[in-house]
Design an enzyme around this catalytic site. Structure first.
Site, short mmCIF file in Angstrom:
data_model
loop_
_atom_site.label_atom_id
_atom_site.label_comp_id
_atom_site.label_asym_id
_atom_site.label_seq_id
_atom_site.Cartn_x
_atom_site.Cartn_y
_atom_site.Cartn_z
N CYS A 130 6.10 3.15 -5.44
CA CYS A 130 6.19 3.94 -6.68
C CYS A 130 4.85 4.48 -7.16
CB CYS A 130 6.85 3.11 -7.78
SG CYS A 130 6.29 1.41 -7.88
N HIS A 237 5.08 3.77 -14.81
CA HIS A 237 3.71 3.42 -14.44
C HIS A 237 2.74 4.53 -14.89
CE1 HIS A 237 5.33 0.20 -12.16
NE2 HIS A 237 5.21 0.67 -10.93
C1 11C Z 1 5.50 -2.77 -8.48
N1 11C Z 1 5.01 -1.00 -6.87
O1 11C Z 1 5.38 -2.01 -9.43
C2 11C Z 1 5.69 -2.25 -7.06
C3 11C Z 1 7.16 -2.21 -6.78
O2 11C Z 1 6.51 -1.64 -2.10
O3 11C Z 1 8.27 -0.75 -2.97
C4 11C Z 1 7.54 -1.57 -5.47
C5 11C Z 1 7.09 -2.33 -4.27
C6 11C Z 1 7.31 -1.53 -3.04
O4 11C Z 1 5.51 -3.98 -8.57
#
Ligand code: 11C
Length: 330
Positions: A130, A237
């Site tokens: 993400c 995010h």
């Molecule tokens: C988080 N980016 O916000 C991560 C979630 O490799 O798909 C996604 C983890 C991934 O914790």
């Protein structure tokens, strides 16, 4: 043509957003099937006014007429089951980290590098992490025009990135209860710790941002560093991106390049306190950038602030947009 679709990991945080986004975007569906682990089998899902029962995912699940499988059930499920689906001719768009860095699998953000799909002979298409997806949205056009020399990422990541268990830790923390998912309280706190630590002192999340950015921009040589931080935000995010270029530029040219990118929205009117914020990005499929300004500490640098809904553009919507392009929908 209406497609036959499987949703794998249908009861998870991203799975439930696949279901929402498929309906919202009026994805042309003939038959749809929902799969999850044995624990969730039997649960009911409502889709387009009809009730469906979640089936346990097994090796025989793909022995039916399917065109597309959307996977978001974790790396080990994708490792085992994505090749089974692909071997039956089904296009798999996989949201796990399992296949992203595989040299035979394309890693795609449709607005950035969809054409890369032609360089591979793969039924499995990987959806990036993400925080990577939203970060590369402004980078490709800038790299093409001014050649990026170095990137510094600092992230402010919402608890929904950890699924329902991350959301629960923040909700319970607000009531004064201890965390059960994170090693420390997330309420009223920031954790410079997303995913596991590696021997080199970085986290896996930081490593993903570095490696996936290089693959998507097709720049193995690119210098990138990252610090990824979990913050007490429910969803969306935010990323601070510092970029150094090889070539000199005018700020106007930076704006011109950024305004060319589909689904990238510039919100940058500081006189009126307008800049991208998590609360505005949530529930949308766009990526928002603002605070675009020169980095006066270096020769050819800028800073920008980049915000997106990590479950939608960062996962479910990006995967569905990939499928829309592959099947030439819209
Ligand atoms: C988080 N980016 O916000 C991560 C979630 O490799 O798909 C996604 C983890 C991934 O914790």
């Amino acid at each position: 043509k209406a497609l036959n679709i499987a949703v794998v990991g249908a009861t998870g945080r991203v799975g439930s957003t696949f279901i929402e986004v498929l309906q919202e975007r009026k994805f042309p569906i003939n038959n749809i099937y929902f799969f999850a682990s044995a624990k969730s089998a039997g649960k009911k899902i409502e889709f387009a006014g009809k009730e469906y029962e979640v089936e346990e995912l097994t090796e025989n699940s793909f022995d039916r007429d399917l065109d597309l499988a959307l996977f978001s059930a974790g790396g080990s499920t994708s490792k085992k089951f994505a090749p089974i689906a692909a071997s039956k001719g089904i296009i798999v768009v996989d949201n796990s980290s399992q296949w992203r860095m595989d040299k035979n699998v394309p890693l795609i953000v449709p607005e950035v590098n969809f054409e890369d799909i032609k360089k591979y002979d793969s039924k499995i298409i990987a959806n990036p992490n993400c925080s990577t997806i939203q970060s590369v949205m402004p980078l490709k056009v800038l790299d093409e025009r001014f050649k990026i020399k170095r990137i510094v990422y600092s992230t402010y990541q919402a608890v929904s990135g950890s699924g329902f268990k991350g959301i629960k830790d923040l909700e319970e923390g607000m009531k004064g209860n201890p965390p059960t998912n994170y090693p420390h309280p997330i309420f009223n706190n920031c954790l410079p710790h997303i995913d596991e630590f590696l021997d080199n002192g970085y986290t896996k999340e930081e490593e993903k941002m570095i490696n996936e950015t290089r693959k998507i921009l097709d720049r193995d040589d690119l210098k990138i560093t990252a610090t990824t931080v979990r913050v007490p935000v429910m969803n969306s995010h935010s990323v601070s991106i510092n970029i150094e270029f090889e070539k000199p530029f005018e700020m106007k040219d930076i704006y011109d390049e950024l305004s060319k990118v589909e689904n990238l929205v510039i919100v940058d009117d500081v006189k009126n306190n307008q800049y991208p914020m998590a609360i505005n990005a949530t529930g949308t499929d766009e990526v928002y950038i603002g605070r675009i300004r020169r980095d006066f500490s270096t020769e050819n640098g800028i800073n920008l602030w980049d915000v997106a809904d990590n479950i939608r553009k960062g996962a479910a919507s990006n995967a569905i947009q990939i499928a829309e392009k592959i099947f030439e929908i819209k």
